[in-house]
Design a protein around this motif. Sequence first.
Motif, PDB file in Angstrom:
ATOM      1  N   ARG A  73       0.837  -1.202   0.000  1.00 45.87           N
ATOM      2  CA  ARG A  73       0.000   0.000   0.000  1.00 45.87           C
ATOM      3  C   ARG A  73       0.869   1.249   0.000  1.00 45.87           C
ATOM      4  NH1 ARG A  73      -5.109   1.774   1.675  1.00 45.87           N
ATOM      5  NH2 ARG A  73      -5.073   3.798   2.725  1.00 45.87           N
ATOM      6  N   THR A  74       1.970   1.193   0.781  1.00 39.46           N
ATOM      7  CA  THR A  74       2.869   2.346   0.849  1.00 39.46           C
ATOM      8  C   THR A  74       3.487   2.640  -0.514  1.00 39.46           C
ATOM      9  OG1 THR A  74       3.397   1.826   3.147  1.00 39.46           O
ATOM     10  CG2 THR A  74       4.911   3.296   1.965  1.00 39.46           C
ATOM     11  N   ILE A 104       0.936   4.283  -2.747  1.00 41.19           N
ATOM     12  CA  ILE A 104       0.740   5.679  -2.362  1.00 41.19           C
ATOM     13  C   ILE A 104       1.880   6.542  -2.882  1.00 41.19           C
ATOM     14  CG2 ILE A 104       0.724   7.248  -0.387  1.00 41.19           C
ATOM     15  CD1 ILE A 104      -0.911   5.144   1.131  1.00 41.19           C
ATOM     16  N   LEU A 124      -7.720   4.544  -2.309  1.00 39.47           N
ATOM     17  CA  LEU A 124      -6.693   5.247  -1.532  1.00 39.47           C
ATOM     18  C   LEU A 124      -7.026   6.717  -1.332  1.00 39.47           C
ATOM     19  CD1 LEU A 124      -3.491   3.813  -3.280  1.00 39.47           C
ATOM     20  CD2 LEU A 124      -4.573   2.997  -1.178  1.00 39.47           C
ATOM     21  N   THR A 181     -13.358   6.480   1.751  1.00 37.47           N
ATOM     22  CA  THR A 181     -12.735   6.353   0.442  1.00 37.47           C
ATOM     23  C   THR A 181     -13.680   6.859  -0.639  1.00 37.47           C
ATOM     24  OG1 THR A 181     -13.543   4.100   0.168  1.00 37.47           O
ATOM     25  CG2 THR A 181     -11.357   4.376   1.163  1.00 37.47           C
ATOM     26  N   LYS A 197     -13.431  -0.858  -3.201  1.00 37.61           N
ATOM     27  CA  LYS A 197     -12.581  -1.562  -4.164  1.00 37.61           C
ATOM     28  C   LYS A 197     -13.357  -2.097  -5.356  1.00 37.61           C
ATOM     29  CE  LYS A 197      -8.654  -3.059  -1.367  1.00 37.61           C
ATOM     30  NZ  LYS A 197      -7.855  -4.233  -0.895  1.00 37.61           N
TER      31      LYS A 197
END
Length: 807
Positions: free
Chosen positions: A2-3, A6, A106, A114, A118
């Motif tokens: 996820r990082t 981002i 995100l 959000t 998804k």
Amino acid sequence: MRTAFITLLKIAGIILAILGLCLGAGGIYLISLGGSWFYFIAGVAMIVIGLGFFKLRAFALWWALALLIVDIAWALFEVGFDFWQLVPRVITFLVIAAVASFAAPLLLNNKGNTALAKMPAFGLGAILTLGFVAFIAGMFKVHPLVESDGTQAVEIKPDAGQVDGNDWPAWGRDTLGNRFAQFTQINRDNVKDLKVAWTYRTGDLAVDGAEYQVTPLKIDNTMYLCTPLNKVIALDPVTGQEKWRFDPQAKITESTKGWKRCRGVGYADLAKLQPAANTETPASPATTQAVATTCQKRIIETTIDARLLALDAETGKLCEGFGNGGYVDLTEGLTPTPKTSDQGTYNVTSAPLVADGVIMVGGRINDNLTVGEPSGVVRGYDVVTGQLLWAWDASRGAKDSTPLPKGQDYAPETPNFWGTAAYDPKLGLAYFPTGNQTPDFWTGNRHPYSDEYNDSIVAVDLKTGKERWHFRTANIDQFDYDVSSQPILYDLPKDGKTIPVIIQLTKRGQIFVLDRRDGQPVFPVEQRKVSTDAMPGMQVAPTQPHSALSVGTEPFKEKDMWGGTIFDQLICRIEFKQMRWEGEFTPLSDKKRTLIYPGYYGGFNWGGGAIDASTGTLIVNDIRMAQWGQFIKQEVAERTGLKPSTEGEYSVQYGTPWGVVRSMFVSPLGVPCFKPPFGSMTAIDLTTGKTKWQVPVGSIQDAPVHGIVPGVYMPIGMPTMGGPLVTKGGLTFFHGSLDYYIRAFDNDTGKELWRGRLPVGGQGAPMSYIGQDGKQYVVAVVGGATRTGTNANRGDYVIAYALPDKK
């Protein structure tokens, strides 16, 4: 993970904001020029979306979707469903919206939720991705400009083409210039099975300014062709085996070192000579005397060092009784050219017309170099002796076509004829198109007779050269619109009667159809007003002729500007708004660039068209490349290091107040700044004037952009050279595109039925014949695509195609 996503999203946001800033700033400048507001709006939206990506905010998704919706609405408003026009307008924003959709989980709103969950986010992203994939897939398909309605052409002349039997005895197959073969062995149903039957290499590579643009002849059991260095070669048309070759050892001059071509040879059988019907005077004594026992069948060639020669078709040896030991000096009666090499700039590159005992030739001179170029005189020579029979030049026009006494020169600077003429044996008239007085872009020094005959079709008696009529296709040509394609002669059924017409294609994209008896238009021609805002000293005409038939002549608008992306499209629109453009024939200026469209390469160039003589369907390939030009003082050009050339980006134009800088109108990415296609094939029903179909020709596969060859087959439609071959088998063959293919199109629909890979590009016109083995052959001579500026990917191939033997 996820990082990482981002981080990537934030980087994308920075890039997007920067791009948006550039697009918005350019958009502001375009608005100041009176252009579209969309690019500014899109740039602002991209900045906002980029900021949203960087801050991981939900508004990025909604802005991206809104931008896509606005973009699609704007694109459809400007260009409708024109696929290639939609590509740069839509794809960028489609990708942005797709990325925003996939990134939605995100992106957070003010409440910390959000933008989308998804499943719906990925579903929306998938839909947008499918749209992107659909665009990419569409790039690999042909998008016709005019769709065929599927109607089969009606046969109106069942016996068309049969007079020449199984042969191809003249450059355009016959003296009518039809490029039509009545053979049906290769047809719509079996062309897919076409294979290479044999390949021959001439040994003369198309390098250092040499180009293969030749269409071979086939007479009896021999094929004849010439190389760019004027070597004449005879081959067995069934096996490709060489029979003989002759080298005239053409001298390379300063004028021709970068311009070596031989588009074809002529043929004469002296045993069949007889006076043409309905001529005002009988045949010359030389053509009616008892023919010689040698050289009864002759190959006639013109050379790049300005000679005319005759060869024995059986042996390849010079016909000693022709001229001086087999040669005639074509520079006799011509003035030398100032400021050039001592050898002058006059040469001949096109196939001569050989008919009824007469050889008819014009000549090429260097464009845009200087005033005082040699005469554009057109001459007729006796095919037996090489004796000069007549000489027509614009300074005398219809008044006198008798040869000047030895020692006298024909008036310099007259419009020349550098193509191949056509001939009507029933009327006894030959037809040739003219260019204009050089230099091409400055008209202040034009003679009245040059203006009268520039860019014209001239009809003369073949035996005497006496002018019957002429018709001008442009008034005071400012843009090198010289008419170069061979006229097509056809007997056209129209309004219950049959009219003998001449069909003349022009660089302006205009197709003039005239009664070849008197030069009167059969399809309407009107004079339309054009801009006259010219430089002091320039002569310009207030109107220009436009035919009811034309291809690719619609005036440019800002929305027609193109580019590979939305960004270079914006640059193209800015450059368009900065140029002088009030439509065709907007005069050049020294203050800023002037757009030139149709460009000075065409429209229709020397390759000409073809006609299905059995149905009256005219089939033509064209070029759609805009250029720009601007006057510049010669001393300024010299001081800034511009190198003069007749074909390059700076033309010096000695003897006039101005040189000219000019170039293609392309984007920073090197792609044209105007909408595709850049070349097409068009079928026109001459009985109605209706366009039956129009399709782009050629892909980007082999065309380098900034030295990079794409290598992918995208049939966007590329500039074309050479001409088509039409057969009664319902097929049009063509190999003059920038990619390495020979193609066969369906005459009724324009659909590509077969495509064969070539070793290099081609730029001539194919031909067809029946060999002694009973098989139909289609032959292409290829040496490389046109004007690549490099010796890479060049060749010397003669390739014959035929159907495989049945097992």
